[in-house]
Design a protein around this motif. Structure first.
Motif, PDB file in Angstrom:
ATOM      1  N   ILE A  90       0.840  -1.202   0.000  1.00  0.00           N
ATOM      2  CA  ILE A  90       0.000   0.000   0.000  1.00  0.00           C
ATOM      3  C   ILE A  90       0.872   1.248   0.000  1.00  0.00           C
ATOM      4  CG2 ILE A  90      -1.815   1.212   1.272  1.00  0.00           C
ATOM      5  CD1 ILE A  90      -2.593  -1.553   2.387  1.00  0.00           C
ATOM      6  N   GLN A  91       1.959   1.225   0.767  1.00  0.00           N
ATOM      7  CA  GLN A  91       2.884   2.356   0.764  1.00  0.00           C
ATOM      8  C   GLN A  91       3.549   2.515  -0.600  1.00  0.00           C
ATOM      9  OE1 GLN A  91       3.244   4.550   3.062  1.00  0.00           O
ATOM     10  NE2 GLN A  91       3.060   3.708   5.114  1.00  0.00           N
ATOM     11  N   ILE A  92       3.888   1.405  -1.239  1.00  0.00           N
ATOM     12  CA  ILE A  92       4.501   1.469  -2.563  1.00  0.00           C
ATOM     13  C   ILE A  92       3.521   2.066  -3.573  1.00  0.00           C
ATOM     14  CG2 ILE A  92       5.563   0.130  -4.400  1.00  0.00           C
ATOM     15  CD1 ILE A  92       7.229   0.242  -1.874  1.00  0.00           C
ATOM     16  N   ALA A  93       2.250   1.636  -3.503  1.00  0.00           N
ATOM     17  CA  ALA A  93       1.237   2.191  -4.403  1.00  0.00           C
ATOM     18  C   ALA A  93       1.065   3.688  -4.174  1.00  0.00           C
ATOM     19  CB  ALA A  93      -0.096   1.461  -4.196  1.00  0.00           C
ATOM     20  N   GLY A  94       1.054   4.111  -2.915  1.00  0.00           N
ATOM     21  CA  GLY A  94       0.961   5.540  -2.620  1.00  0.00           C
ATOM     22  C   GLY A  94       2.148   6.317  -3.154  1.00  0.00           C
ATOM     23  N   GLY A  95       3.330   5.696  -3.122  1.00  0.00           N
ATOM     24  CA  GLY A  95       4.506   6.353  -3.690  1.00  0.00           C
ATOM     25  C   GLY A  95       4.388   6.543  -5.195  1.00  0.00           C
ATOM     26  N   PHE A  96       3.850   5.525  -5.901  1.00  0.00           N
ATOM     27  CA  PHE A  96       3.621   5.667  -7.339  1.00  0.00           C
ATOM     28  C   PHE A  96       2.658   6.823  -7.638  1.00  0.00           C
ATOM     29  CE2 PHE A  96       4.464   0.857  -7.953  1.00  0.00           C
ATOM     30  CZ  PHE A  96       5.823   1.099  -7.969  1.00  0.00           C
ATOM     31  N   ILE A  97       1.569   6.876  -6.868  1.00  0.00           N
ATOM     32  CA  ILE A  97       0.558   7.907  -7.102  1.00  0.00           C
ATOM     33  C   ILE A  97       1.122   9.292  -6.782  1.00  0.00           C
ATOM     34  CG2 ILE A  97      -1.715   8.724  -6.386  1.00  0.00           C
ATOM     35  CD1 ILE A  97      -2.429   5.791  -5.772  1.00  0.00           C
ATOM     36  N   ASP A  98       1.812   9.414  -5.665  1.00  0.00           N
ATOM     37  CA  ASP A  98       2.358  10.715  -5.277  1.00  0.00           C
ATOM     38  C   ASP A  98       3.370  11.236  -6.285  1.00  0.00           C
ATOM     39  OD1 ASP A  98       0.816  10.951  -3.091  1.00  0.00           O
ATOM     40  OD2 ASP A  98       2.376  10.590  -1.600  1.00  0.00           O
ATOM     41  N   PHE A  99       4.171  10.334  -6.819  1.00  0.00           N
ATOM     42  CA  PHE A  99       5.176  10.760  -7.799  1.00  0.00           C
ATOM     43  C   PHE A  99       4.503  11.343  -9.041  1.00  0.00           C
ATOM     44  CE2 PHE A  99       7.981   9.929 -11.424  1.00  0.00           C
ATOM     45  CZ  PHE A  99       9.127  10.560 -10.997  1.00  0.00           C
ATOM     46  N   GLN A 100       3.402  10.736  -9.474  1.00  0.00           N
ATOM     47  CA  GLN A 100       2.702  11.228 -10.653  1.00  0.00           C
ATOM     48  C   GLN A 100       1.886  12.482 -10.355  1.00  0.00           C
ATOM     49  OE1 GLN A 100       3.498   9.620 -13.305  1.00  0.00           O
ATOM     50  NE2 GLN A 100       2.243  10.674 -14.837  1.00  0.00           N
ATOM     51  N   MET A 101       1.390  12.615  -9.129  1.00  0.00           N
ATOM     52  CA  MET A 101       0.604  13.786  -8.754  1.00  0.00           C
ATOM     53  C   MET A 101       1.469  15.015  -8.496  1.00  0.00           C
ATOM     54  SD  MET A 101      -2.205  12.235  -6.105  1.00  0.00           S
ATOM     55  CE  MET A 101      -2.762  13.881  -5.653  1.00  0.00           C
ATOM     56  N   GLY A 102       2.726  14.797  -8.134  1.00  0.00           N
ATOM     57  CA  GLY A 102       3.584  15.900  -7.746  1.00  0.00           C
ATOM     58  C   GLY A 102       3.702  16.057  -6.249  1.00  0.00           C
ATOM     59  N   PHE A 103       3.186  15.068  -5.507  1.00  0.00           N
ATOM     60  CA  PHE A 103       3.260  15.112  -4.044  1.00  0.00           C
ATOM     61  C   PHE A 103       4.522  14.441  -3.514  1.00  0.00           C
ATOM     62  CE2 PHE A 103      -1.519  15.562  -2.834  1.00  0.00           C
ATOM     63  CZ  PHE A 103      -1.503  16.825  -3.398  1.00  0.00           C
TER      64      PHE A 103
END
Length: 260
Positions: A91-104
């Motif tokens: 779940i943390q890895i998935a959040g890292g993927f999303i944050d990287f694409q969002m700019g977070f």
């Protein structure tokens, strides 16, 4: 306390206590820093006391073999808890993927549970997962895991396959499955943000007067939140799959270590 425990079986109780304590060092929820250490030790002690009366207790003498058994019990508890934590880290890895694409990705926060930096969306999804885990009493199943480990890995057994090639392959396979689940959780948001990037690139070529760097970031954040809201039902299904995989991984690792 000595009235309830046979002194001849006290070394076996210490072995149980060591395995349970090592299990709580790495298992999700129980191992977090916001859980007081006194509570962890006390809970481990009383759980070991209960297990003392529910499993077959051999008579073990305190000699050189006993210290090897202490080391073995510590490694067994750490390994079982770690494989569960490894699966839940998807779940943390998935959040890292999303944050990287969002700019977070530049706005990581300190996770109060582990004391390390974690992505914003990953922190949010992980908190929702833990609440879901507690709501369905999945933490009871984690405790059952260390209890039933004595059926596969007896206290007095020294034949534990830590150097077994199948154990290494099992951990690597679990690690690969963790990334597959993380990709499945992140692909709806990451895919939509990729389309937004393509659209912004087209706009930048057709309307050069528009500053896409100013418009792009809030637009991507808005699209991400909308897609997360829409795909939340899929997240719950993946969270359920993560729980099943976590329990299966714990069982499979215990089978390998027990030689089953």
């Amino acid at each position: 306390m000595l009235e309830f425990i046979d002194l001849n079986k006290l070394p076996a109780f210490l072995l149980i206590f060591v395995r349970v304590t090592a299990f709580f060092v790495t298992i999700p929820i129980f191992s977090y820093k916001n859980v007081p250490t006194q509570h962890k030790v006390g809970f481990s002690f009383f759980l070991a006391w209960i297990m003392y009366y529910t499993i077959d207790i051999p008579e073990i003498t305190i000699d050189g073999t006993f210290y090897i058994l202490l080391l073995k019990e510590t490694l067994v508890g750490l390994a079982i808890g770690f494989i569960a934590y490894l699966v839940l880290a998807a779940i943390q890895i998935a959040g890292g993927f999303i944050d990287f694409q969002m700019g977070f990705a530049i706005a990581n926060v300190i996770d109060p549970r582990t004391g390390v930096q974690s992505p914003l969306i990953g922190q949010y999804l992980y908190t929702v997962t833990l609440l879901f885990l507690l709501a369905v009493n999945a933490h009871h199943m984690l405790i059952d895991g260390v209890f039933y480990s004595y059926e596969l890995i007896p206290i007095e057994s020294l034949d534990v396959g830590f150097s077994n090639q199948s154990m290494v392959s099992f951990v690597i396979e679990t690690f690969n499955q963790m990334f597959v689940i993380a990709f499945q959780m992140a692909v709806p948001i990451v895919g939509c943000l990729f389309l937004v990037d393509v659209a912004l690139g087209i706009v930048a070529r057709t309307v050069p007067q528009l500053n896409v760097f100013v418009v792009g970031l809030p637009l991507k954040i808005f699209v991400s939140f909308v897609v997360i809201l829409i795909s939340f039902g899929m997240f719950t299904i993946l969270i359920r799959d993560i729980f099943e995989m976590m329990l299966m991984s714990m069982r499979g690792l215990m089978r390998i270590m027990g030689g089953a």
